[in-house]
Write a protein that holds these residues in place. Structure first.
Motif, PDB file in Angstrom:
ATOM      1  N   PRO A 192       3.832  -0.404   1.202  1.00 48.97           N
ATOM      2  CA  PRO A 192       5.100   0.156   1.653  1.00 48.97           C
ATOM      3  C   PRO A 192       5.923   0.715   0.490  1.00 48.97           C
ATOM      4  CG  PRO A 192       4.677  -1.915   2.765  1.00 48.97           C
ATOM      5  CD  PRO A 192       3.617  -1.778   1.699  1.00 48.97           C
ATOM      6  N   GLY A 193       6.447   1.908   0.708  1.00 55.26           N
ATOM      7  CA  GLY A 193       7.232   2.562  -0.325  1.00 55.26           C
ATOM      8  C   GLY A 193       6.451   3.578  -1.129  1.00 55.26           C
ATOM      9  N   PHE A 194       5.139   3.532  -1.039  1.00 52.48           N
ATOM     10  CA  PHE A 194       4.314   4.506  -1.740  1.00 52.48           C
ATOM     11  C   PHE A 194       4.171   5.738  -0.851  1.00 52.48           C
ATOM     12  CE2 PHE A 194       0.194   6.417  -2.910  1.00 52.48           C
ATOM     13  CZ  PHE A 194       0.455   6.664  -4.254  1.00 52.48           C
ATOM     14  N   MET A 195       4.667   6.885  -1.337  1.00 53.07           N
ATOM     15  CA  MET A 195       4.818   8.060  -0.489  1.00 53.07           C
ATOM     16  C   MET A 195       3.710   9.103  -0.653  1.00 53.07           C
ATOM     17  SD  MET A 195       7.308   7.195   1.318  1.00 53.07           S
ATOM     18  CE  MET A 195       7.457   8.746   2.207  1.00 53.07           C
ATOM     19  N   GLY A 224       4.996   7.221   4.490  1.00 50.58           N
ATOM     20  CA  GLY A 224       4.269   6.639   3.377  1.00 50.58           C
ATOM     21  C   GLY A 224       3.217   5.632   3.808  1.00 50.58           C
ATOM     22  N   TYR A 268      -1.095   3.334  -6.085  1.00 61.45           N
ATOM     23  CA  TYR A 268      -0.176   2.857  -5.051  1.00 61.45           C
ATOM     24  C   TYR A 268       1.066   2.140  -5.602  1.00 61.45           C
ATOM     25  CZ  TYR A 268      -3.576   4.285  -1.624  1.00 61.45           C
ATOM     26  OH  TYR A 268      -4.415   5.040  -0.844  1.00 61.45           O
TER      27      TYR A 268
END
Length: 209
Positions: A174-177, A169, A93
């Motif tokens: 947050p930001g992990f796609m 995502g 992650y």
């Protein structure tokens, strides 16, 4: 000849499908649990066994031992299941080790509890978890899996949750796609189902859209 006389076994009551479900993000780490005794002792387990700092699973037992007093205070007595995830575990992650002083690094891993009925209300972490933590930084590493939907069973809600994860995502990171998928807890059958974004379930939920 002996007379055959089986004991009566009734058919269990059939659960109704259109009852409340809870959809949460499925995290790709390692299954973990904490046994907390009435007097505050903490014992860790993996999916298959009790673990210790000397016979560990991705450092979960060591982390639990290092923070036993705080964990017992925050969680209370009982068996608490969750996912141990982050740096070096499965999808990672985007979490990496962080500098923690000369020649040392702090492993960025987190424990997300499955029992959202206890820890969430209206998709927010229950304030009692934070208040019981007494300003401890440990609370940043203990949370509950993100709730994406709570309501009557709905294929549309399931499809929407999957689409949100695919396009927006992870909610947990947050930001992990590249999130894994969702878990669907059916309140009446008390059963958890999983749907993943990988090839195992690809096309099935998309076809329902």
């Amino acid at each position: 000849m002996t007379t055959f006389a089986p004991e009566f076994t009734g058919w269990s009551k059939t659960a109704r499908l259109f009852r409340e479900i809870t959809i949460t993000e499925k995290l790709d780490g390692t299954n973990a649990g904490l046994h907390v005794s009435e007097d505050g002792q903490v014992v860790a387990q993996s999916r298959n066994r009790i673990i210790t700092p000397d016979a560990d699973n991705y450092g979960f037992a060591r982390w639990a031992a290092d923070h036993a007093d705080e964990l017992a205070h925050i969680l209370g007595p009982g068996l608490h299941f969750g996912e141990w995830w982050g740096s070096g575990i499965q999808r990672r992650y985007g979490l990496t080790d962080r500098p923690a002083g000369r020649d040392r690094h702090e492993v960025d891993r987190r424990f997300s509890l499955f029992n959202v009925d206890r820890w969430y209300r209206e998709d927010e972490v229950v304030e009692s978890m934070r208040s019981r933590a007494d300003q401890s930084l440990l609370v940043d590493a203990v949370d509950a899996v993100p709730v994406l939907y709570r309501g009557v069973f709905s294929e549309d809600a399931i499809t929407e949750a999957m689409t949100d994860l695919r396009t927006g995502g992870s909610y947990a990171a947050p930001g992990f796609m590249n999130p894994e998928g969702i878990c669907v807890y059916h309140s009446q059958s008390r059963t958890v189902y999983k749907i993943t974004l990988d090839n195992n379930d690809a096309g099935k939920w998309e076809a329902a859209a």
